[in-house]
Design a protein around this motif. Structure first.
Motif, PDB file in Angstrom:
ATOM      1  N   TRP A 126       8.377  23.765 -15.555  1.00 46.51           N
ATOM      2  CA  TRP A 126       9.635  23.032 -14.850  1.00 46.51           C
ATOM      3  C   TRP A 126      10.728  23.827 -15.522  1.00 46.51           C
ATOM      4  CZ3 TRP A 126      14.388  19.643 -16.810  1.00 46.51           C
ATOM      5  CH2 TRP A 126      14.709  19.857 -15.170  1.00 46.51           C
ATOM      6  N   CYS A 127      11.631  24.364 -14.854  1.00 41.40           N
ATOM      7  CA  CYS A 127      12.644  24.619 -15.411  1.00 41.40           C
ATOM      8  C   CYS A 127      14.446  24.882 -14.555  1.00 41.40           C
ATOM      9  CB  CYS A 127      12.762  26.493 -16.060  1.00 41.40           C
ATOM     10  SG  CYS A 127      12.344  27.126 -14.630  1.00 41.40           S
ATOM     11  N   ARG A 128      14.909  24.698 -15.062  1.00 39.86           N
ATOM     12  CA  ARG A 128      16.155  24.651 -13.725  1.00 39.86           C
ATOM     13  C   ARG A 128      17.733  25.713 -14.754  1.00 39.86           C
ATOM     14  NH1 ARG A 128      18.940  18.489 -15.372  1.00 39.86           N
ATOM     15  NH2 ARG A 128      18.935  18.408 -18.249  1.00 39.86           N
ATOM     16  N   PHE A 129      18.653  25.823 -13.793  1.00 37.87           N
ATOM     17  CA  PHE A 129      19.793  26.936 -14.344  1.00 37.87           C
ATOM     18  C   PHE A 129      21.002  25.969 -14.855  1.00 37.87           C
ATOM     19  CE2 PHE A 129      17.178  28.665 -10.853  1.00 37.87           C
ATOM     20  CZ  PHE A 129      16.801  30.273 -11.727  1.00 37.87           C
ATOM     21  N   ALA A 130      21.236  26.527 -15.122  1.00 33.84           N
ATOM     22  CA  ALA A 130      22.414  26.471 -16.230  1.00 33.84           C
ATOM     23  C   ALA A 130      24.159  27.043 -16.298  1.00 33.84           C
ATOM     24  CB  ALA A 130      22.389  26.204 -17.801  1.00 33.84           C
ATOM     25  N   ARG A 131      25.174  26.690 -16.075  1.00 38.83           N
ATOM     26  CA  ARG A 131      25.984  26.558 -15.482  1.00 38.83           C
ATOM     27  C   ARG A 131      27.107  26.955 -17.042  1.00 38.83           C
ATOM     28  NH1 ARG A 131      30.087  24.010 -11.358  1.00 38.83           N
ATOM     29  NH2 ARG A 131      28.717  24.330  -9.456  1.00 38.83           N
ATOM     30  N   LYS A 132      26.954  28.565 -17.663  1.00 37.68           N
ATOM     31  CA  LYS A 132      27.754  29.231 -18.772  1.00 37.68           C
ATOM     32  C   LYS A 132      28.920  30.048 -18.411  1.00 37.68           C
ATOM     33  CE  LYS A 132      26.225  33.043 -21.936  1.00 37.68           C
ATOM     34  NZ  LYS A 132      25.605  34.137 -21.834  1.00 37.68           N
TER      35      LYS A 132
ATOM     36  N   TYR B  24      32.304  31.563 -14.565  1.00 38.37           N
ATOM     37  CA  TYR B  24      31.087  30.971 -14.839  1.00 38.37           C
ATOM     38  C   TYR B  24      30.331  31.850 -15.191  1.00 38.37           C
ATOM     39  CZ  TYR B  24      30.305  28.338 -10.851  1.00 38.37           C
ATOM     40  OH  TYR B  24      30.393  27.874  -9.405  1.00 38.37           O
ATOM     41  N   GLN B  25      29.085  31.772 -15.180  1.00 38.24           N
ATOM     42  CA  GLN B  25      28.013  32.516 -14.944  1.00 38.24           C
ATOM     43  C   GLN B  25      26.616  31.425 -14.846  1.00 38.24           C
ATOM     44  OE1 GLN B  25      25.812  34.959 -17.718  1.00 38.24           O
ATOM     45  NE2 GLN B  25      24.992  36.698 -16.448  1.00 38.24           N
ATOM     46  N   ILE B  26      25.919  31.833 -13.464  1.00 42.32           N
ATOM     47  CA  ILE B  26      24.517  30.759 -13.520  1.00 42.32           C
ATOM     48  C   ILE B  26      23.307  31.535 -14.330  1.00 42.32           C
ATOM     49  CG2 ILE B  26      22.775  29.794 -12.158  1.00 42.32           C
ATOM     50  CD1 ILE B  26      24.965  30.332  -9.860  1.00 42.32           C
ATOM     51  N   SER B  27      22.905  30.777 -15.076  1.00 40.82           N
ATOM     52  CA  SER B  27      21.877  31.197 -16.030  1.00 40.82           C
ATOM     53  C   SER B  27      20.993  29.880 -15.901  1.00 40.82           C
ATOM     54  CB  SER B  27      22.531  31.696 -17.586  1.00 40.82           C
ATOM     55  OG  SER B  27      21.843  32.639 -18.129  1.00 40.82           O
ATOM     56  N   GLN B  28      20.269  30.477 -17.470  1.00 40.80           N
ATOM     57  CA  GLN B  28      19.104  29.283 -18.416  1.00 40.80           C
ATOM     58  C   GLN B  28      19.736  29.087 -19.974  1.00 40.80           C
ATOM     59  OE1 GLN B  28      15.632  31.057 -16.717  1.00 40.80           O
ATOM     60  NE2 GLN B  28      15.136  28.757 -15.426  1.00 40.80           N
TER      61      GLN B  28
ATOM     62  N   ARG C  43      29.558  25.769 -23.169  1.00 42.94           N
ATOM     63  CA  ARG C  43      29.488  24.591 -22.273  1.00 42.94           C
ATOM     64  C   ARG C  43      28.682  24.667 -21.600  1.00 42.94           C
ATOM     65  NH1 ARG C  43      34.692  23.664 -20.479  1.00 42.94           N
ATOM     66  NH2 ARG C  43      35.571  25.992 -20.010  1.00 42.94           N
ATOM     67  N   TYR C  44      27.630  24.847 -22.096  1.00 45.59           N
ATOM     68  CA  TYR C  44      27.030  25.078 -20.870  1.00 45.59           C
ATOM     69  C   TYR C  44      26.605  23.210 -20.300  1.00 45.59           C
ATOM     70  CZ  TYR C  44      24.155  29.398 -22.913  1.00 45.59           C
ATOM     71  OH  TYR C  44      24.022  30.476 -22.981  1.00 45.59           O
ATOM     72  N   PHE C  45      26.196  23.391 -18.747  1.00 43.16           N
ATOM     73  CA  PHE C  45      26.172  22.604 -18.540  1.00 43.16           C
ATOM     74  C   PHE C  45      24.586  22.334 -17.665  1.00 43.16           C
ATOM     75  CE2 PHE C  45      29.705  23.089 -16.409  1.00 43.16           C
ATOM     76  CZ  PHE C  45      29.708  22.210 -15.031  1.00 43.16           C
ATOM     77  N   PRO C  46      23.806  21.868 -16.600  1.00 42.12           N
ATOM     78  CA  PRO C  46      22.559  22.023 -15.934  1.00 42.12           C
ATOM     79  C   PRO C  46      24.042  22.425 -14.816  1.00 42.12           C
ATOM     80  CG  PRO C  46      22.239  19.941 -16.500  1.00 42.12           C
ATOM     81  CD  PRO C  46      23.516  20.513 -17.276  1.00 42.12           C
ATOM     82  N   GLU C  47      23.311  23.691 -13.774  1.00 42.49           N
ATOM     83  CA  GLU C  47      24.478  24.270 -12.475  1.00 42.49           C
ATOM     84  C   GLU C  47      23.435  22.879 -11.550  1.00 42.49           C
ATOM     85  OE1 GLU C  47      25.168  24.757  -9.795  1.00 42.49           O
ATOM     86  OE2 GLU C  47      25.974  26.658 -11.307  1.00 42.49           O
ATOM     87  N   PRO C  48      24.975  22.494 -10.846  1.00 40.25           N
ATOM     88  CA  PRO C  48      24.558  20.743 -10.210  1.00 40.25           C
ATOM     89  C   PRO C  48      23.840  21.428  -8.724  1.00 40.25           C
ATOM     90  CG  PRO C  48      26.870  20.931 -10.489  1.00 40.25           C
ATOM     91  CD  PRO C  48      25.828  22.158 -10.938  1.00 40.25           C
ATOM     92  N   ASP C  49      24.479  22.467  -8.480  1.00 44.29           N
ATOM     93  CA  ASP C  49      23.998  22.834  -6.340  1.00 44.29           C
ATOM     94  C   ASP C  49      22.939  23.828  -6.671  1.00 44.29           C
ATOM     95  OD1 ASP C  49      26.644  22.602  -6.151  1.00 44.29           O
ATOM     96  OD2 ASP C  49      27.332  24.256  -6.412  1.00 44.29           O
ATOM     97  N   LEU C  50      22.209  24.129  -7.756  1.00 43.66           N
ATOM     98  CA  LEU C  50      20.535  24.755  -7.659  1.00 43.66           C
ATOM     99  C   LEU C  50      19.605  23.290  -8.446  1.00 43.66           C
ATOM    100  CD1 LEU C  50      21.047  27.773  -8.727  1.00 43.66           C
ATOM    101  CD2 LEU C  50      20.575  27.304  -6.347  1.00 43.66           C
ATOM    102  N   VAL C  51      18.443  23.311  -7.169  1.00 40.22           N
ATOM    103  CA  VAL C  51      17.515  22.522  -7.654  1.00 40.22           C
ATOM    104  C   VAL C  51      16.678  22.861  -8.878  1.00 40.22           C
ATOM    105  CG1 VAL C  51      17.180  20.742  -5.692  1.00 40.22           C
ATOM    106  CG2 VAL C  51      15.635  23.728  -5.424  1.00 40.22           C
ATOM    107  N   PRO C  52      16.115  22.380  -9.853  1.00 41.89           N
ATOM    108  CA  PRO C  52      15.306  22.819 -10.925  1.00 41.89           C
ATOM    109  C   PRO C  52      14.077  23.960 -10.025  1.00 41.89           C
ATOM    110  CG  PRO C  52      15.470  20.779 -11.229  1.00 41.89           C
ATOM    111  CD  PRO C  52      15.980  20.388  -9.765  1.00 41.89           C
ATOM    112  N   VAL C  53      13.410  24.294 -10.327  1.00 42.40           N
ATOM    113  CA  VAL C  53      12.084  25.462 -10.514  1.00 42.40           C
ATOM    114  C   VAL C  53      10.690  24.837 -10.689  1.00 42.40           C
ATOM    115  CG1 VAL C  53      11.367  27.335 -10.565  1.00 42.40           C
ATOM    116  CG2 VAL C  53      13.510  27.487  -9.922  1.00 42.40           C
ATOM    117  N   ALA C  54       9.485  24.386  -9.770  1.00 43.12           N
ATOM    118  CA  ALA C  54       8.697  23.949 -10.844  1.00 43.12           C
ATOM    119  C   ALA C  54       7.402  24.600 -10.393  1.00 43.12           C
ATOM    120  CB  ALA C  54       8.655  22.710 -10.284  1.00 43.12           C
TER     121      ALA C  54
END
Length: 503
Positions: free
Chosen positions: A90-96, A107-111, A298-309
């Motif tokens: 299980w992993c998810r993306f974050a906003r950098k 911001y960059q969508i990263s992990q 100031r990373y925080f979870p990307e709200p527009d993308l669901v986690p990848v499992a």
């Protein structure tokens, strides 16, 4: 203010090795070869007109929503598996947060703390010594756009009149491979880093996930280096040399930074934690900006993308697709072809040569002949054109056809070079070029005998030496016959005729 050190001000490399332990860390960005970007359907093709491969998503316009590229996730998993990593269940993306002009969203969508792959290792061999590079993680993210600084002498922002932005690259899928701090390389650290980059380049090519062209930014390295006094257990302050894009430059940039930091520390100064830029022409680094810490982004979870499992079944299916890794392949082919270490090193030193030679052998060519053509005539042609071997307008099957004509006695090696030139010029298949240019070897005994008689008559002293038993002198007469017949004589038959006539 950027300070450039002269060679006299730098610490001698061997002295730096005696006084300090070097700690390296490499962050390698692999641009994935997917047809579309990470979050949208825009093209990833290199070299398009500026800002033509863009849409509301990759330009970060309000109301646009990203969608994960499944092919990019698949490529990331295969890279992770090839690095010996664990694949996250299980992993998810974050906003950098990334406030620079090349990121239109700001911001960059990263992990961040939940990457797709983690805890791997790469084993390398450098001049017979074995090294292990520990992998911390491999994570997915998007690339930034490209800044074009106009008016400056070096293409950098200093001295430029203005800057332009090309967002074609913004949103292109990346996998960033991050090592843990690398110790235990002794004086060979920069060489190990270069070997590691070469390994990654060959690996992603073998996987088919990227072409790994460093000159096009498809594989680039952020090289971290710090020094700590011998006997110390506390890591020194690191610098990060950004976007180094050739194998040679990775090694050179690390060597320079080791010598520069050594001089700073020996002089009682402190190394600043900062990014630095590698000046290819001058062979030195210059200061960029203060290096942010993770909290600065100031990373925080990307709200527009669901986690990848990724399911375990899918991961195992992808594991089954992994090809033979480059190091294993090189060892197998070296044994199979009976090559010395030096001969294999020559092949490895020519980018793309191993795969081309292998494909030529698979097309029916003798390994020695395939190696000869790709490393001599075709390598020369590539250098003259300023392209890689893989970019030449000739494929392994055509090279094998040329050698087949040589083996059949239709042409000799000299004529084969002319045929290769014809193929590269777009004149068609080798057999057609031989016919159209009249390149076939003259093997008719009547024509050869006449030419041999003329050569003997014109070189009586050489003929006399052959009559006296010095048959090695026949080479001079063979050369004379070749000149008469425009290089198209069957040299073996010419030699036989000379010896028969003068014995």
């Amino acid at each position: 203010m950027s300070v450039q050190y002269s060679s006299d001000e730098l610490m001698d490399y061997d002295e730096a090795m005696e006084r300090f332990d070097v700690v390296l860390g490499l962050e390698v960005h692999v641009e994935l070869g997917t047809a579309s970007k990470m979050w949208c359907g825009c093209s990833t093709e290199f070299g398009g007109e500026p800002n033509t491969h863009t849409c509301p998503v990759c330009l970060g316009l309000p109301g646009s929503l990203p969608v994960v590229n499944r092919k990019a996730v698949e490529s990331a998993i295969r890279i992770g598996l090839s690095l010996g990593c664990e694949i996250a269940q299980w992993c998810r993306f974050a906003r950098k947060q990334y406030f620079y002009p090349d990121m239109p969203k700001n911001y960059q969508i990263s992990q961040y703390d939940e990457p797709i792959a983690f805890d791997g290792r790469v084993e390398l061999e450098v001049d017979g010594a074995r090294y292990e590079v520990p992998i911390e993680r491999a994570h997915m993210e998007e690339d930034a756009g490209k800044s074009l600084h106009v008016g400056g002498a070096t293409g950098r922002i200093q001295g430029s009149d203005h800057s332009l932005m090309d967002y074609n690259r913004a949103g292109v899928p990346l996998v960033e491979i991050v090592t843990r701090p690398v110790l235990g390389t002794g004086t060979r650290g920069p060489e190990v880093a270069r070997a590691y980059m070469a390994h990654l380049r060959d690996m992603v090519r073998a996987l088919g996930v990227s072409q790994g062209r460093m000159e096009q930014g498809q594989l680039r390295c952020d090289a971290n280096v710090s020094l700590m006094p011998k006997g110390s257990t506390e890591l020194g302050t690191r610098t990060e040399t950004k976007n180094v894009n050739s194998l040679r430059s990775v090694e050179a940039a690390l060597r320079y930074e080791i010598r520069r930091q050594g001089a700073v520390l020996a002089g009682g100064g402190r190394v600043k934690q900062e990014t630095r830029m590698w000046n290819e022409a001058g062979g030195f680094t210059t200061a960029g900006r203060s290096k942010e810490q993770a909290e600065d982004y100031r990373y925080f979870p990307e709200p527009d993308l669901v986690p990848v499992a990724p399911s375990r079944e899918w991961v195992e299916q992808l594991r089954a697709t992994l090809p033979e890794m480059p190091a294993v392949k090189r060892a197998r082919l070296q044994a199979q072809w009976g090559l010395t270490d030096l001969e294999m090193r020559d092949i490895n030193g020519n980018e793309g040569a191993l795969d081309l030679i292998e494909a030529t052998v698979d097309a029916g060519c003798d390994p020695a002949a395939a190696r000869k053509w790709w490393l001599t005539e075709l390598a020369r042609a590539a250098n003259e054109r300023g392209v890689g071997l893989e970019d030449l307008p000739i494929d392994p099957a055509r090279v094998a056809e040329v050698q087949e004509l040589v083996d059949a006695g239709t042409i000799n090696d000299k004529l084969a070079r002319t045929v290769l030139e014809g193929v590269l010029a777009g004149e068609g298949a080798p057999a057609r070029i031989v016919e159209a240019r009249g390149l076939a070897v003259v093997s008719d005994d009547g024509a050869l005998s006449t030419a041999v008689d003329a050569a003997i008559g014109a070189n009586p002293d050489v003929a006399e030496r052959i009559r006296g038993g010095r048959v090695q002198a026949a080479g001079a007469l063979i050369g004379a016959v070749m000149r008469q017949l425009g290089g198209k004589a069957d040299a073996r038959r010419v030699r036989e005729l000379i010896i028969d006539k003068l014995s």
